[in-house]
Design an enzyme around this catalytic site. Structure first.
Site, short mmCIF file in Angstrom:
data_model
loop_
_atom_site.label_atom_id
_atom_site.label_comp_id
_atom_site.label_asym_id
_atom_site.label_seq_id
_atom_site.Cartn_x
_atom_site.Cartn_y
_atom_site.Cartn_z
N LYS A 1 0.86 -1.26 0.07
CA LYS A 1 -0.19 0.02 -0.11
C LYS A 1 0.84 1.06 -0.15
CE LYS A 1 -4.34 -1.70 2.11
NZ LYS A 1 -5.31 -1.80 3.48
N ASP B 1 -6.42 -10.75 9.17
CA ASP B 1 -6.58 -9.15 8.61
C ASP B 1 -8.06 -8.82 8.67
OD1 ASP B 1 -5.83 -6.84 7.47
OD2 ASP B 1 -6.12 -7.77 5.57
#
Ligand code: C2E
Ligand code: SIN
Ligand code: SIN
Ligand code: FE
Ligand code: FE
Length: 375
Positions: free
Chosen positions: A237, A317
């Site tokens: 990211k 996650d």
């Protein structure tokens, strides 16, 4: 000590036998923890002590630490406390017949453990450069005399100097591994801070993954590797523009395509290194959005073609993402998360792992509650 429980000093032959039986094990042992335990056992057997401890100096934290048994946490004490601290700071071996008559003795430990220390012997030992690395400590002599002798000191000194080389190699090995872990954790936090998630998210995902790995039956070592690398899953990211990552509303199809690339980007960032930890991190970054039913990304692989580390991280996650507020969504209630998990078992998630997660939900919630955000 009761009459009849006294032991005899070893004969020279028995001493040799002890040394030979431990020497082979020590020479082949790479784990620092295991070495400390082996050397303590060898020292105890050699001089007929009740207990023996191998203390190592941790310069960074000004502490002495040791490991007394497998699976039990490290024990740590201040560097300069008690008889061991004294022996180390003065580089002086000590033989004490009754610790309670010695003002340097720290009675707190006995008080806490209920153990009764009497005879004590402490022998500092050095590395190749002559720097003190730590100390051998023996407590309570099990023979009739109940005191340590000059000969005990010679035997333990010999054992210490023999073992110091193996210890140094293991310490270096551990130092490198710890450094790798710290670097990885720091990188993971950078990745998460880009998407405005907190260090606590990183921590929780690490702990959920570790617990799930152990419950699934992975070894302690494998679980530990996963604990270190699972927080790295979103490192890709860093390359995604803020405008997309921080968009408060629903993503367009194009925008979601951009986001999806964080898996391949993370994989490419991490798989340059042949190191075990970074290889594992690369796999997790690559595969954490794959789904059990093959409908995930980037490749659409399915079932056990998805690495176990990635199947575990996916659950950790998503559990954490759903339970947390994001720029694009509010935090979900637990019931809603569990409902989704039941629906997605065998679809998004490995059904076997999902069963394990559900069966041990209490423990996962303990982890969650131990790492809550404070605003
Ligand atoms: P993330 O926020 O860390 O979410 C990780 C994964 O948790 C998501 O992967 C998804 O599987 C699950 N998840 C998170 N929130 C929800 C939700 O509200 N509903 C459901 N059903 N699942 C949820 P996914 O979908 O592949 O998304 C990957 C990343 O893309 C997300 O990571 C986030 O950074 C970003 N993203 C996804 N949707 C949006 C969005 O609508 N707006 C923005 N700004 N970012 C989004
Ligand atoms: C351990 O401490 O048991 C693992 C790390 C090392 O190899 O020293
Ligand atoms: C790798 O990360 O290169 C091995 C597994 C995969 O292809 O994702
Ligand atoms: Fe992701
Ligand atoms: Fe994440």
């Amino acid at each position: 000590m009761e009459n009849g429980n006294y032991q005899k000093e070893l004969t020279p032959e028995q001493i040799l036998r002890v040394i030979f039986s431990y020497a082979a094990k020590i020479a082949n042992e790479k784990s620092l923890d295991q070495l400390l335990i082996l050397m303590a056992d060898m020292g105890r057997d050699l001089i007929v002590a009740d207990r023996c401890t191998m203390w190592l100096i941790d310069k960074n934290q000004n502490q002495l630490w040791t490991k007394v048994a497998h699976g039990v946490d490290e024990i740590r004490i201040p560097l300069h406390s008690g008889l061991v601290g004294y022996a180390i700071s003065k580089n002086e071996s000590l033989i004490i017949d009754d610790a309670y008559l010695d003002s340097r003795f720290n009675r707190e430990v006995d008080k806490k453990t209920g153990y009764c220390t009497k005879a004590v012997m402490v022998i500092p030992f050095q590395n190749n450069n002559g720097e003190i690395m730590g100390a051998y400590q023996a407590v309570n002599k099990m023979t009739v005399d109940a005191v340590f002798t000059q000969q005990d000191m010679e035997h333990l000194t010999l054992a210490a100097s023999y073992a110091a080389k193996s210890l140094e190699a293991a310490i270096l090995h551990r130092e490198i591994e710890e450094t790798q872990k710290e670097i990885i954790f720091t990188i993971a936090e950078i990745g998460e801070s880009r998407s405005k998630e907190t260090g606590l998210h990183v921590k929780r995902v690490a702990e959920y993954s570790y617990l799930l790995a152990l419950k699934y039956g992975l070894s302690e070592q494998e679980a530990e590797v996963l604990r270190v690398v699972s927080p790295m899953h979103d490192i890709g990211k860093v390359a995604i523009p803020d405008a997309v990552l921080e968009k408060s509303g629903k993503l367009t199809e194009e925008e979601f395509e951009v986001i999806k690339s964080h898996t391949n980007i993370g994989h490419q960032l991490l798989n340059k290194s042949p190191r075990k930890l970074l290889q594992a991190a690369a796999i997790v970054a690559h595969q954490h959005h794959e789904k059990w039913n093959g409908k995930g990304y980037p490749r659409g692989i399915a079932g056990k073609d998805i690495h176990i580390f990635a199947r575990i991280t996916a659950i950790a996650d998503v559990f954490d993402a759903l339970a947390s507020e994001r720029v694009y969504k509010r935090a979900w209630e637990l019931d809603r998360i569990l409902a989704l998990f039941r629906e997605e078992s065998g679809q998004h998630f490995d059904p076997e792992l999902m069963d394990i997660f559900m069966d041990n939900l209490d423990e996962f919630l303990l982890i969650r509650d131990a790492h809550v955000e404070h605003f």
